[in-house]
Design a protein around this motif. Structure first.
Motif, mmCIF file in Angstrom:
data_model
loop_
_atom_site.group_PDB
_atom_site.id
_atom_site.type_symbol
_atom_site.label_atom_id
_atom_site.label_comp_id
_atom_site.label_asym_id
_atom_site.label_seq_id
_atom_site.Cartn_x
_atom_site.Cartn_y
_atom_site.Cartn_z
ATOM 1 N N GLY A 93 90.727 19.820 11.196
ATOM 2 C CA GLY A 93 91.135 20.209 9.851
ATOM 3 C C GLY A 93 90.499 19.397 8.736
ATOM 4 O O GLY A 93 91.167 19.090 7.741
ATOM 5 N N ILE A 94 89.224 19.054 8.891
ATOM 6 C CA ILE A 94 88.525 18.275 7.861
ATOM 7 C C ILE A 94 87.453 19.098 7.156
ATOM 8 O O ILE A 94 87.285 19.019 5.942
ATOM 9 C CB ILE A 94 87.889 17.006 8.471
ATOM 10 N N GLY A 95 86.724 19.913 7.932
ATOM 11 C CA GLY A 95 85.549 20.599 7.409
ATOM 12 C C GLY A 95 85.811 21.464 6.191
ATOM 13 O O GLY A 95 85.126 21.346 5.170
ATOM 14 N N LEU A 96 86.817 22.347 6.254
ATOM 15 C CA LEU A 96 87.095 23.243 5.130
ATOM 16 C C LEU A 96 87.608 22.472 3.917
ATOM 17 O O LEU A 96 87.299 22.827 2.772
ATOM 18 C CB LEU A 96 88.099 24.313 5.551
ATOM 19 N N ALA A 97 88.374 21.422 4.162
ATOM 20 C CA ALA A 97 88.846 20.577 3.049
ATOM 21 C C ALA A 97 87.661 19.914 2.350
ATOM 22 O O ALA A 97 87.614 19.821 1.115
ATOM 23 C CB ALA A 97 89.814 19.519 3.568
ATOM 24 N N MET A 98 86.677 19.483 3.134
ATOM 25 C CA MET A 98 85.482 18.871 2.566
ATOM 26 C C MET A 98 84.686 19.883 1.745
ATOM 27 O O MET A 98 84.234 19.582 0.634
ATOM 28 C CB MET A 98 84.615 18.287 3.688
ATOM 29 N N SER A 99 84.529 21.095 2.271
ATOM 30 C CA SER A 99 83.816 22.144 1.537
ATOM 31 C C SER A 99 84.502 22.444 0.212
ATOM 32 O O SER A 99 83.844 22.626 -0.815
ATOM 33 C CB SER A 99 83.749 23.417 2.379
ATOM 34 N N TYR A 100 85.824 22.486 0.244
ATOM 35 C CA TYR A 100 86.602 22.764 -0.975
ATOM 36 C C TYR A 100 86.324 21.719 -2.055
ATOM 37 O O TYR A 100 86.072 22.053 -3.215
ATOM 38 C CB TYR A 100 88.090 22.787 -0.624
ATOM 39 N N HIS A 101 86.340 20.453 -1.670
ATOM 40 C CA HIS A 101 86.132 19.370 -2.636
ATOM 41 C C HIS A 101 84.682 19.330 -3.130
ATOM 42 O O HIS A 101 84.423 19.007 -4.298
ATOM 43 C CB HIS A 101 86.530 18.030 -2.027
ATOM 44 N N ILE A 102 83.731 19.648 -2.256
ATOM 45 C CA ILE A 102 82.322 19.647 -2.664
ATOM 46 C C ILE A 102 82.077 20.717 -3.718
ATOM 47 O O ILE A 102 81.420 20.473 -4.733
ATOM 48 C CB ILE A 102 81.410 19.868 -1.436
ATOM 49 N N LEU A 103 82.599 21.923 -3.497
ATOM 50 C CA LEU A 103 82.416 22.991 -4.479
ATOM 51 C C LEU A 103 83.162 22.691 -5.775
ATOM 52 O O LEU A 103 82.646 22.926 -6.866
ATOM 53 C CB LEU A 103 82.876 24.334 -3.900
ATOM 54 N N GLN A 104 84.366 22.169 -5.652
ATOM 55 C CA GLN A 104 85.161 21.860 -6.833
ATOM 56 C C GLN A 104 84.453 20.831 -7.723
ATOM 57 O O GLN A 104 84.486 20.930 -8.953
ATOM 58 C CB GLN A 104 86.537 21.336 -6.420
ATOM 59 N N ALA A 105 83.793 19.856 -7.101
ATOM 60 C CA ALA A 105 83.093 18.814 -7.859
ATOM 61 C C ALA A 105 81.836 19.343 -8.536
ATOM 62 O O ALA A 105 81.287 18.680 -9.416
ATOM 63 C CB ALA A 105 82.736 17.650 -6.937
ATOM 64 N N LEU A 135 85.390 9.295 5.961
ATOM 65 C CA LEU A 135 84.818 8.529 4.857
ATOM 66 C C LEU A 135 84.264 9.450 3.778
ATOM 67 O O LEU A 135 84.470 9.227 2.577
ATOM 68 C CB LEU A 135 83.715 7.599 5.377
ATOM 69 N N LYS A 136 83.574 10.503 4.195
ATOM 70 C CA LYS A 136 83.039 11.474 3.236
ATOM 71 C C LYS A 136 84.168 12.138 2.448
ATOM 72 O O LYS A 136 84.116 12.251 1.218
ATOM 73 C CB LYS A 136 82.229 12.542 3.959
ATOM 74 N N LEU A 137 85.199 12.576 3.173
ATOM 75 C CA LEU A 137 86.319 13.260 2.532
ATOM 76 C C LEU A 137 87.054 12.329 1.576
ATOM 77 O O LEU A 137 87.455 12.738 0.480
ATOM 78 C CB LEU A 137 87.279 13.791 3.599
ATOM 79 N N SER A 138 87.227 11.066 1.959
ATOM 80 C CA SER A 138 87.899 10.092 1.088
ATOM 81 C C SER A 138 87.121 9.884 -0.201
ATOM 82 O O SER A 138 87.699 9.815 -1.293
ATOM 83 C CB SER A 138 88.066 8.763 1.820
ATOM 84 N N LYS A 139 85.791 9.790 -0.097
ATOM 85 C CA LYS A 139 84.957 9.638 -1.292
ATOM 86 C C LYS A 139 85.053 10.854 -2.194
ATOM 87 O O LYS A 139 85.125 10.733 -3.425
ATOM 88 C CB LYS A 139 83.499 9.401 -0.890
ATOM 89 N N LEU A 140 85.063 12.038 -1.583
ATOM 90 C CA LEU A 140 85.165 13.272 -2.374
ATOM 91 C C LEU A 140 86.505 13.353 -3.096
ATOM 92 O O LEU A 140 86.567 13.692 -4.280
ATOM 93 C CB LEU A 140 84.987 14.487 -1.460
ATOM 94 N N GLU A 141 87.588 13.047 -2.383
ATOM 95 C CA GLU A 141 88.916 13.117 -2.992
ATOM 96 C C GLU A 141 89.100 12.066 -4.069
ATOM 97 O O GLU A 141 89.805 12.292 -5.055
ATOM 98 C CB GLU A 141 89.986 12.955 -1.910
ATOM 99 N N ALA A 142 88.463 10.912 -3.909
ATOM 100 C CA ALA A 142 88.573 9.840 -4.905
ATOM 101 C C ALA A 142 87.642 10.066 -6.094
ATOM 102 O O ALA A 142 87.749 9.373 -7.110
ATOM 103 C CB ALA A 142 88.264 8.489 -4.257
ATOM 104 N N GLY A 143 86.738 11.028 -5.981
ATOM 105 C CA GLY A 143 85.811 11.315 -7.081
ATOM 106 C C GLY A 143 84.743 10.266 -7.264
ATOM 107 O O GLY A 143 84.223 10.087 -8.369
ATOM 108 N N THR A 144 84.378 9.559 -6.190
ATOM 109 C CA THR A 144 83.384 8.485 -6.301
ATOM 110 C C THR A 144 81.986 8.928 -5.866
ATOM 111 O O THR A 144 81.061 8.130 -5.883
ATOM 112 C CB THR A 144 83.809 7.275 -5.443
#
Length: 331
Positions: A296-308, A171-180
């Protein structure tokens, strides 16, 4: 052209004006002058007809082009480098077509990504559910020893906790990827964020007897969302803990330069396979040396958090051993 009401009205008006002009020329200047006027009017009508016919053909081409766009065909090129209102209109329609084509491709890619995400999520959820199903079948056995019941129940509890964590992370990753996600920026010390990130993984660090070394300027501050940034740092450090052997060392270095503030996380593990590095921050990607518990979720989440938050995360292998993750927040 005669089907056009405006054109017919204009034609009748021109014929009336021409007839009046011919009568006036004949009465005031004579029949010779009226002949010259008639000749000029005929040439004017022919020229007007040819010009209007050309414009209608151009408009018909534009109409056909718009119908193609409406049917989803964007390959027809209608650029026009000449001057004039029709050329400007053509170019503007072409620009709109390019944008529509890009948007259509983006929506198609987004649909494909959504399909892949649903497939990945389904696969990730299926594993713990299947395991719990097996445990339930075993628990139904009438003569199952009490210690085995306790063992199976403990295992099911672990799978339920894993399932809960997985759903929350997705859910966290989906929100990050959707930019919400709405990031609430505040000034905090980077060292404090690091300490808060280390807190949830103190037990695995202690079990593996890993030495944590904090270096650099501990007074560095950042304008970031505190909760989400802790999450990003936690995922990177947790990954380092998983790949650091018993008795190893994880070095956390804080630094700042003219462009960015950085946190460098270096471990003494076996490093990352060269072919895994380009894909390491993709959702559900598991490298060759990934642990069994990794999804394979944690690093993807970190990537999106920093990018945002106007940041980036980079990774490379150290000069001797281990992986080096660099988290950068640009000023």
């Amino acid at each position: 052209m005669l089907r056009n009401y405006e054109f017919r009205r204009y034609l009748w008006l021109q014929l009336l004006i021409s007839a009046v002009a011919l009568v006036v020329a004949a009465l005031w200047l004579g029949w010779a002058a009226a002949g010259l006027v008639l000749t000029a009017l005929i040439i004017t009508y022919i020229n007007f007809y040819l010009f209007t016919r050309w414009r209608y053909r151009e408009l018909e081409e534009l109409s056909r082009y718009l119908r193609q766009i409406a049917s989803g065909e964007y390959s027809f090129v209608i650029r026009d480098n000449r001057e004039g209102e029709l050329s400007i209109l053509k170019n503007e329609i072409f620009k709109v077509t390019v944008r529509l084509s890009e948007q259509s491709e983006y929506l198609l890619r987004d649909k494909e990504r959504m399909s892949e995400a649903i497939s990945d999520i389904s696969h990730q959820l299926k594993t713990p559910l299947t395991s719990m199903g097996v445990m339930l079948d075993l628990l139904k056995q009438p003569n199952l020893p009490h210690d085995k019941q306790k063992e199976f129940l403990k295992y099911m509890q672990q799978q339920l906790e894993r399932l809960e964590w997985l759903i929350t992370s997705l859910l966290k990753l989906s929100k990050l990827e959707a930019g919400t996600v709405l990031f609430q920026s505040e000034r905090v010390k980077l060292a404090e964020l690091v300490q808060r990130a280390l807190s949830p993984i103190e037990i695995p660090i202690e079990i593996k007897n890993i030495h944590i070394v904090l270096e650099g300027d501990t007074d560095l501050t950042l304008d970031v969302d505190k909760k989400w940034t802790i999450e990003a740092i936690l995922n990177v450090v947790k990954n380092a803990v998983e790949h650091t052997p018993h008795g190893g060392t994880i070095t956390l270095t804080l630094s700042r330069n003219e462009l960015y503030t950085a946190l460098i996380v270096a471990d003494t593990g076996s490093g990352i396979a060269k072919e895994d590095i380009p894909h390491l921050f993709k959702r559900f990607y598991r490298g060759k040396q990934a642990s069994e518990s990794s999804v394979g979720i944690g690093l993807a989440m970190s990537y999106h958090i920093l990018q945002a938050q106007k940041g980036v995360i980079e990774v490379h292998n150290g000069l001797q051993l281990g992986a080096v993750f660099t988290l950068k927040w640009y000023h």
